[in-house]
Design a protein around this motif. Structure first.
Motif, PDB file in Angstrom:
ATOM      1  N   LYS A 453       0.747  -1.140  -0.062  1.00  0.00           N
ATOM      2  CA  LYS A 453       0.020   0.026  -0.172  1.00  0.00           C
ATOM      3  C   LYS A 453       1.090   1.221   0.068  1.00  0.00           C
ATOM      4  O   LYS A 453       1.670   1.136   1.002  1.00  0.00           O
ATOM      5  N   ARG A 454       0.616   2.181  -0.793  1.00  0.00           N
ATOM      6  CA  ARG A 454       1.482   3.185  -1.094  1.00  0.00           C
ATOM      7  C   ARG A 454       0.837   4.564  -0.517  1.00  0.00           C
ATOM      8  O   ARG A 454       1.553   5.315   0.046  1.00  0.00           O
ATOM      9  N   PHE A 455      -0.370   4.682  -0.691  1.00  0.00           N
ATOM     10  CA  PHE A 455      -1.143   5.770   0.170  1.00  0.00           C
ATOM     11  C   PHE A 455      -2.545   5.209   0.234  1.00  0.00           C
ATOM     12  O   PHE A 455      -3.331   4.290   0.001  1.00  0.00           O
ATOM     13  N   SER A 456      -3.406   6.130   1.063  1.00  0.00           N
ATOM     14  CA  SER A 456      -4.799   5.877   1.265  1.00  0.00           C
ATOM     15  C   SER A 456      -5.711   5.971  -0.005  1.00  0.00           C
ATOM     16  O   SER A 456      -5.564   7.244  -0.421  1.00  0.00           O
ATOM     17  N   ALA A 457      -6.549   5.306  -0.480  1.00  0.00           N
ATOM     18  CA  ALA A 457      -7.226   5.090  -1.658  1.00  0.00           C
ATOM     19  C   ALA A 457      -8.360   6.258  -1.747  1.00  0.00           C
ATOM     20  O   ALA A 457      -8.996   6.312  -0.514  1.00  0.00           O
ATOM     21  N   PRO A 458      -8.117   7.405  -2.601  1.00  0.00           N
ATOM     22  CA  PRO A 458      -9.399   8.220  -2.349  1.00  0.00           C
ATOM     23  C   PRO A 458     -10.722   7.495  -2.552  1.00  0.00           C
ATOM     24  O   PRO A 458     -11.723   8.214  -2.079  1.00  0.00           O
ATOM     25  N   ILE A 459     -11.083   6.484  -3.362  1.00  0.00           N
ATOM     26  CA  ILE A 459     -12.172   5.725  -3.467  1.00  0.00           C
ATOM     27  C   ILE A 459     -11.798   4.305  -2.859  1.00  0.00           C
ATOM     28  O   ILE A 459     -11.319   3.375  -3.655  1.00  0.00           O
ATOM     29  N   ASP A 460     -11.980   3.973  -1.636  1.00  0.00           N
ATOM     30  CA  ASP A 460     -11.707   2.586  -0.816  1.00  0.00           C
ATOM     31  C   ASP A 460     -12.859   1.698  -1.327  1.00  0.00           C
ATOM     32  O   ASP A 460     -13.833   1.908  -0.437  1.00  0.00           O
ATOM     33  N   ARG A 473     -19.150   6.373  -7.476  1.00  0.00           N
ATOM     34  CA  ARG A 473     -18.216   7.335  -7.998  1.00  0.00           C
ATOM     35  C   ARG A 473     -17.313   6.341  -8.848  1.00  0.00           C
ATOM     36  O   ARG A 473     -16.918   6.530 -10.104  1.00  0.00           O
ATOM     37  N   ALA A 474     -16.973   5.040  -8.418  1.00  0.00           N
ATOM     38  CA  ALA A 474     -16.224   4.177  -9.113  1.00  0.00           C
ATOM     39  C   ALA A 474     -17.026   3.649 -10.277  1.00  0.00           C
ATOM     40  O   ALA A 474     -15.958   3.643 -11.404  1.00  0.00           O
ATOM     41  N   ARG A 475     -18.005   3.509 -10.365  1.00  0.00           N
ATOM     42  CA  ARG A 475     -18.898   2.860 -11.376  1.00  0.00           C
ATOM     43  C   ARG A 475     -18.761   3.974 -12.364  1.00  0.00           C
ATOM     44  O   ARG A 475     -18.820   3.574 -13.625  1.00  0.00           O
ATOM     45  N   GLY A 476     -19.101   5.257 -12.114  1.00  0.00           N
ATOM     46  CA  GLY A 476     -18.891   6.259 -13.138  1.00  0.00           C
ATOM     47  C   GLY A 476     -17.939   6.347 -13.819  1.00  0.00           C
ATOM     48  O   GLY A 476     -17.599   6.661 -15.072  1.00  0.00           O
ATOM     49  N   LEU A 477     -16.473   6.291 -13.198  1.00  0.00           N
ATOM     50  CA  LEU A 477     -15.202   6.133 -13.583  1.00  0.00           C
ATOM     51  C   LEU A 477     -15.165   4.854 -14.580  1.00  0.00           C
ATOM     52  O   LEU A 477     -14.296   4.935 -15.585  1.00  0.00           O
ATOM     53  N   PHE A 478     -15.525   3.848 -13.941  1.00  0.00           N
ATOM     54  CA  PHE A 478     -15.435   2.485 -14.878  1.00  0.00           C
ATOM     55  C   PHE A 478     -16.278   2.791 -16.197  1.00  0.00           C
ATOM     56  O   PHE A 478     -15.733   2.304 -17.107  1.00  0.00           O
ATOM     57  N   ARG A 479     -17.315   3.141 -16.084  1.00  0.00           N
ATOM     58  CA  ARG A 479     -18.068   3.304 -17.425  1.00  0.00           C
ATOM     59  C   ARG A 479     -17.448   4.440 -18.206  1.00  0.00           C
ATOM     60  O   ARG A 479     -17.401   4.173 -19.688  1.00  0.00           O
TER      61      ARG A 479
END
Length: 487
Positions: A453-460, A473-479
């Motif tokens: 782990k390098r840093f805390s994920a903004p979307i965990d 938000r992750a689904r939106g980025l995925f699409r």
């Protein structure tokens, strides 16, 4: 303890005797190798390289002695034995010098969903490798596994062919002189029972060279313990001669690939498909060359009496089925020697066209065009090597991609054998897995994936109590990334 007797294939002179390793002795060798493997893996790539190069120098300095032993146990001419050692040493040198680079730890990209993770790939030694070698090239072929397995950080227990035990003893003695610290390379002697004991002794991988039938037996034994295996089986290797080929060069290559080492070369030449317009001219050239070859001078005897009978059967069956002998014939088989045989008009279903002959016999048939040549070259269970002769190198390269084989030489035969960076292996009854080159080093390694782990994920998302809005938000980025442009 029973003794294995090494006999000259030409004279049946006793060359040496060796203790046959039973199951207990093989188990003890593997146990010693287990301890040695831990020491060897702990040295690191640079220290292993230095020791492997010491072994290389021992082999190179002893080339005359080793070649004489190869000649005695196989019957091949001394010059061919020297060439075999030279080729093996080139591969050993490459493996020693390149293992650190090929197998070093390297960073890999994590990707968008794992942007918070660093990632790396490492290759770790497997442990103890059992190598079962052949008799036709008793140094070059097994060292294709032994050298690369050692360079990858493993210990090796080597069972040479029962026909060439002295060569195996020489190689392990040279290792002991170069690296006396631990028995990282050991040799055990015997026939099939010793090989079976090695497979069942808890090794971490088996490297086997031999017939497809024996390979199936070895694989079945490996399956009982899920022991992985790399197999180099036989070949029914084809040469294709185009209408624009240099016929003199093609005939010389066919003669060397078909008759060299008494035809006992798994990646040599057994079938030749010649475009009809130049078939007669090619046959004339090949026949002249074959007529100048004398068994016992240009090549040695058949190494095993069983192989003499295989050759006799294939030649007799082909002639009985309508093939024509351009050179030699049934009378060419005079054990322990077989004179060159050139057949033509061999029926496609004849054993001489479908099964490995492993003798100095070439089936040379006309084809209407290169498409038919490819079709007939691929009409076999084997898929080890092939060669193509054509003045158009680009057209030949395109043709090579259509051949179901592991290696192709254009305007030469066996060109790949001298290139250490190229992997070698086949498909179908010619086996699977690869020795030589970077693929050969990885064949005797296990890939290990490591993340941090390098840093805390903004979307965990990797938690049970994840925020519903985070998933949205992750689904939106995925699409946006993967579905854009979909109808």
């Amino acid at each position: 303890m029973s003794r294995l007797r090494s006999l000259s294939p030409a004279t049946e002179e006793l060359l040496g005797e060796y203790d046959i390793a039973g199951a207990d002795a093989v188990g003890e060798a593997v146990a010693r190798a287990r301890v040695a493997a831990a020491w060897w893996a702990g040295l690191g790539p640079r220290q292993r390289r230095e020791r492997l190069l010491r072994w290389k120098r021992e082999i190179a300095a002893g080339v005359d002695e080793l070649a004489a032993l190869i000649r005695a146990e196989t019957g091949k001419p001394l010059g061919d034995a020297v060439l075999e050692v030279m080729l093996a040493v080139e591969h050993l040198d490459w493996a020693a010098r390149n293992a650190g680079r090929v197998l070093r730890r390297r960073r890999v990209r994590s990707g968008l969903l794992a942007a918070d993770q660093g990632a790396a790939l490492e290759y770790r030694p497997l442990g103890v490798i059992g190598v079962i070698g052949p008799w036709n090239y008793p140094v070059y072929t097994p060292l294709g596994s032994v050298s690369y397995a050692l360079a990858a950080g493993n210990a090796v227990v080597f069972k040479p062919s029962e026909h060439t035990p002295g060569v195996g003893a020489w190689l392990s003695a040279a290792w002991a002189r170069a690296v006396p610290n631990q028995p990282v390379l050991q040799t055990v002697f015997g026939a099939g029972e010793t090989g079976a004991a090695l497979v069942g002794a808890g090794v971490d991988k088996v490297a086997f060279t031999g017939s497809a039938a024996t390979a199936r037996t070895v694989m079945a034994a490996c399956a009982r313990t899920l022991t992985p295996i790399v197999v180099e089986g036989g070949g029914k290797d084809a040469m294709i001669v185009a209408a624009d080929a240099d016929l003199d060069a093609a005939a010389r290559a066919a003669a060397f690939g078909g008759f060299g080492n008494a035809g006992q070369t798994c990646a040599g030449v057994e079938r030749v498909y010649v475009v009809e317009a130049v078939h007669t001219a090619f046959l004339d050239r090949l026949a002249r060359l074959a007529g100048q070859i004398t068994p016992g001078t240009e090549y040695g005897p058949m190494t095993t009496p069983e192989q003499v009978e295989v050759v006799r059967t294939h030649v007799d069956d082909a002639l009985a089925a309508g093939a024509r002998a351009v050179v030699g014939g049934s009378e060419a088989v005079r054990a322990p020697f077989v004179a060159p045989v050139v057949l033509t008009d061999v029926p496609p279903n004849s054993p001489a066209a479908t099964e490995e002959t492993f003798g100095p016999v070439l089936a040379v048939d006309p084809v209407a065009d290169l498409d038919e040549a490819v079709e007939r070259a691929n009409a076999t269970r084997y898929g080890l090597a092939a060669s193509i002769f054509s003045a158009d190198r680009h057209a030949a390269a395109a043709l090579a991609r259509r051949l179901r084989v592991g290696a192709v030489s254009i305007n030469s035969v066996l060109g790949f054998a001298a290139v250490p960076s190229l992997p070698f292996g086949g498909v179908g009854d010619s086996g699977f897995g690869r020795i030589h080159g970077a693929d050969g080093l990885r064949e005797f390694s296990r890939a290990q994936s490591v993340t941090w782990k390098r840093f805390s994920a903004p979307i965990d998302l990797m938690r049970f109590d994840r925020d519903a809005s985070a998933l949205e938000r992750a689904r939106g980025l995925f699409r946006l990334r993967h579905a854009r442009g979909a109808g």
